[in-house]
Design an enzyme around this catalytic site. Structure first.
Site, PDB file in Angstrom:
ATOM      1  N   GLU A 161     -11.218 -37.139  80.110  1.00  0.00           N
ATOM      2  CA  GLU A 161     -11.448 -35.679  80.097  1.00  0.00           C
ATOM      3  C   GLU A 161     -12.161 -35.172  81.347  1.00  0.00           C
ATOM      4  O   GLU A 161     -13.179 -34.486  81.269  1.00  0.00           O
ATOM      5  CB  GLU A 161     -12.181 -35.288  78.800  1.00  0.00           C
ATOM      6  CG  GLU A 161     -11.392 -35.743  77.574  1.00  0.00           C
ATOM      7  CD  GLU A 161     -12.083 -35.508  76.233  1.00  0.00           C
ATOM      8  OE1 GLU A 161     -13.191 -34.944  76.209  1.00  0.00           O
ATOM      9  OE2 GLU A 161     -11.497 -35.885  75.200  1.00  0.00           O
ATOM     10  N   ASN A 202      -7.320 -40.235  80.966  1.00  0.00           N
ATOM     11  CA  ASN A 202      -6.930 -39.800  79.624  1.00  0.00           C
ATOM     12  C   ASN A 202      -7.489 -38.403  79.369  1.00  0.00           C
ATOM     13  O   ASN A 202      -8.631 -38.121  79.730  1.00  0.00           O
ATOM     14  CB  ASN A 202      -7.557 -40.815  78.630  1.00  0.00           C
ATOM     15  CG  ASN A 202      -7.094 -40.678  77.206  1.00  0.00           C
ATOM     16  OD1 ASN A 202      -5.890 -40.692  76.953  1.00  0.00           O
ATOM     17  ND2 ASN A 202      -8.024 -40.556  76.270  1.00  0.00           N
ATOM     18  N   HIS A 238      -3.722 -34.116  70.802  1.00  0.00           N
ATOM     19  CA  HIS A 238      -4.322 -33.480  69.625  1.00  0.00           C
ATOM     20  C   HIS A 238      -3.642 -32.118  69.477  1.00  0.00           C
ATOM     21  O   HIS A 238      -4.075 -31.132  70.075  1.00  0.00           O
ATOM     22  CB  HIS A 238      -5.831 -33.305  69.815  1.00  0.00           C
ATOM     23  CG  HIS A 238      -6.580 -34.594  69.853  1.00  0.00           C
ATOM     24  ND1 HIS A 238      -6.679 -35.407  68.747  1.00  0.00           N
ATOM     25  CD2 HIS A 238      -7.260 -35.215  70.846  1.00  0.00           C
ATOM     26  CE1 HIS A 238      -7.401 -36.481  69.061  1.00  0.00           C
ATOM     27  NE2 HIS A 238      -7.749 -36.393  70.326  1.00  0.00           N
ATOM     28  N   GLU A 267      -4.008 -40.323  71.331  1.00  0.00           N
ATOM     29  CA  GLU A 267      -4.894 -39.894  70.235  1.00  0.00           C
ATOM     30  C   GLU A 267      -4.177 -38.893  69.326  1.00  0.00           C
ATOM     31  O   GLU A 267      -4.746 -37.867  68.938  1.00  0.00           O
ATOM     32  CB  GLU A 267      -6.176 -39.244  70.790  1.00  0.00           C
ATOM     33  CG  GLU A 267      -6.939 -40.118  71.756  1.00  0.00           C
ATOM     34  CD  GLU A 267      -8.265 -39.516  72.226  1.00  0.00           C
ATOM     35  OE1 GLU A 267      -8.723 -38.499  71.655  1.00  0.00           O
ATOM     36  OE2 GLU A 267      -8.847 -40.072  73.169  1.00  0.00           O
ATOM     37  N   ASP A 269      -2.736 -36.457  66.784  1.00  0.00           N
ATOM     38  CA  ASP A 269      -2.799 -35.859  65.444  1.00  0.00           C
ATOM     39  C   ASP A 269      -2.246 -34.448  65.546  1.00  0.00           C
ATOM     40  O   ASP A 269      -2.190 -33.866  66.635  1.00  0.00           O
ATOM     41  CB  ASP A 269      -4.191 -35.914  64.798  1.00  0.00           C
ATOM     42  CG  ASP A 269      -5.341 -35.502  65.697  1.00  0.00           C
ATOM     43  OD1 ASP A 269      -5.142 -34.657  66.585  1.00  0.00           O
ATOM     44  OD2 ASP A 269      -6.453 -36.028  65.483  1.00  0.00           O
TER      45      ASP A 269
HETATM   46  O1  9MR Z   1     -13.006 -39.587  66.747  1.00  0.00           O
HETATM   47  C1  9MR Z   1     -14.205 -39.365  67.437  1.00  0.00           C
HETATM   48  C2  9MR Z   1     -15.213 -38.762  66.478  1.00  0.00           C
HETATM   49  O2  9MR Z   1     -15.549 -39.659  65.460  1.00  0.00           O
HETATM   50  C3  9MR Z   1     -16.449 -38.353  67.260  1.00  0.00           C
HETATM   51  O3  9MR Z   1     -17.350 -37.697  66.385  1.00  0.00           O
HETATM   52  C4  9MR Z   1     -16.042 -37.445  68.400  1.00  0.00           C
HETATM   53  C5  9MR Z   1     -17.215 -37.001  69.214  1.00  0.00           C
HETATM   54  O4  9MR Z   1     -16.808 -36.180  70.265  1.00  0.00           O
HETATM   55  O5  9MR Z   1     -15.137 -38.140  69.242  1.00  0.00           O
HETATM   56  C6  9MR Z   1     -13.952 -38.415  68.583  1.00  0.00           C
HETATM   57  O6  9MR Z   1     -13.014 -38.954  69.462  1.00  0.00           O
HETATM   58  C7  9MR Z   1     -12.675 -38.173  70.611  1.00  0.00           C
HETATM   59  C8  9MR Z   1     -12.210 -39.115  71.676  1.00  0.00           C
HETATM   60  O7  9MR Z   1     -13.213 -40.065  71.925  1.00  0.00           O
HETATM   61  C9  9MR Z   1     -11.848 -38.413  72.952  1.00  0.00           C
HETATM   62  N1  9MR Z   1     -10.881 -37.361  72.729  1.00  0.00           N
HETATM   63  C10 9MR Z   1     -11.215 -36.440  71.653  1.00  0.00           C
HETATM   64  C11 9MR Z   1     -11.520 -37.202  70.357  1.00  0.00           C
HETATM   65  C12 9MR Z   1     -11.785 -36.222  69.242  1.00  0.00           C
HETATM   66  O8  9MR Z   1     -12.966 -35.510  69.462  1.00  0.00           O
END
Ligand code: 9MR
Length: 348
Positions: A161, A202, A238, A267, A269
């Site tokens: 990011e 990513n 996402h 990732e 969804d």
């Molecule tokens: O799935 C992750 C969630 O459990 C955490 O609380 C969150 C914190 O920001 O991060 C989520 O995973 C993220 C991933 O590491 C990077 N891309 C976005 C994902 C969703 O927030």
């Protein structure tokens, strides 16, 4: 649509009966149900899921995680706050639990993530660093973690990011202190620590061609020209029904392939405004089918990872109020229309 689904359900019932499910007849080895991983492998691709440590006490959940997928991403366990909670004090127990489980299930692992502005430990964010200090901290973090997992990680999300929506650099602690060169440095350091791991950038909202994916395209081209070890571009995907399907996804994947990079949907969804209904679930299924087909259509799109596979453990409801139902399995671990749509796409 409805008629097709009925036919599908009928076909599924026949298949389950043939496999001896529910009939008291033991299933033959060759009747083992075909998984997403099996089908993806026929195309030389993988189908993966993220998972997280707290979920691993749920045995029915673990059974599907261990059988349906051939690639695993730790959802949180390898992030900086978890792996270096105090400066120079490393704790790989959370990541190890998931990597070891994956290995026991003959699954590969995508490492996630080494450099990200979020989920950083307090010791790192609560003070000012000179460029020299932060460079040393970053190098040590990356190399200690990558070395720890050397040989066990198929691909690392090295930098996560890094860009804003308009394609400008995100003003993270790393960018502000080190300038944009931190990205090339991070890739080089990771490569030294595990020369066989594929190294990725990513991000989210990069599925369509647009300012943010253009920024990655430009950066990737420059990094490749400079001989920086960059091997792939991860598109988180996402998605949300209310924002429309990214119709330029396939073209976008293809332009990165032409730069000599792998791509992956990392990732996935597809959330919706709750409550879910039959129409929304059918649209969601269509989107899962479409993105699977887009990946299959582009040679260097190496695989797809769901951001966990069941609505039971999705991050969405906690982050987007009133939204959810984003994954192919529901909260009871039952497959939704999306699951069957993915299978159909992979069977082609
Ligand atoms: O799935 C992750 C969630 O459990 C955490 O609380 C969150 C914190 O920001 O991060 C989520 O995973 C993220 C991933 O590491 C990077 N891309 C976005 C994902 C969703 O927030």
């Amino acid at each position: 649509m409805h008629k097709n689904r009925l036919r599908l359900v009928g076909a599924l019932a026949v298949a389950l009966m043939a496999a001896g499910v529910g009939t008291g007849v033991p299933a033959q080895a060759h009747d083992k149900p075909t998984t997403l991983a099996d089908l993806a492998q026929r195309h030389g691709r993988y189908y993966g899921s993220a998972t997280d440590n707290p979920e691993l006490v749920d045995e029915p959940y673990k059974a599907i995680l261990g059988s349906e997928f051939d690639m695993i991403t730790p959802g949180n366990g390898q992030k900086w706050y978890a792996t270096e909670p105090q400066q120079g004090v490393f704790d790989f127990s959370k990541g190890d639990e998931i990597v070891n489980l994956a290995r026991a299930n003959h699954q590969r692992v995508r490492g996630h993530t080494l450099v990200w502005h979020s989920q950083l430990p307090d010791w790192l964010t609560s003070r000012e660093w000179t460029a020299t200090e932060l460079r040393a901290v970053l190098k040590k973090h990356i190399q200690t973690e990558v070395r720890h997992y050397r040989g066990k990680i198929y691909a690392w999300d090295v930098v996560n990011e890094a860009f804003n929506e308009d394609g400008t650099y995100r003003e993270t602690i790393f960018y502000k202190t080190l300038g944009p060169g931190y990205i090339a440095d991070a890739l080089r350091w990771a490569h030294q620590a595990d020369p066989k791991a594929k190294l990725y950038l990513n991000d989210y909202n990069v599925e369509a061609v647009g300012p943010k994916s253009d920024a990655y395209y430009k950066l990737a081209k420059e990094l490749k020209a400079q001989g920086v070890p960059l091997h792939g571009f991860g598109l988180q995907a996402h998605l949300a029904l209310q924002y429309g399907y990214p119709t330029t996804l396939e073209d976008n994947l293809r332009r990165f392939a032409r730069l000599g990079l792998d791509t992956a949907l990392t990732e996935v969804d597809i959330r919706m405004i709750l409550p879910a209904d039959e129409t929304k679930l059918a649209t969601q299924a269509q989107w899962y089918r479409d993105l699977t087909e887009a990946c299959l259509a582009v040679r260097r799109c190496v695989g797809i990872t769901l951001w966990d596979y069941t609505d039971k453990y999705s991050w969405i409801p906690a982050f987007f109020e009133g939204q959810g139902a984003a994954l192919p399995w529901d909260e009871q671990l039952q497959p939704k229309p999306a699951y069957f749509a993915i299978k159909e796409a992979l069977k082609k």
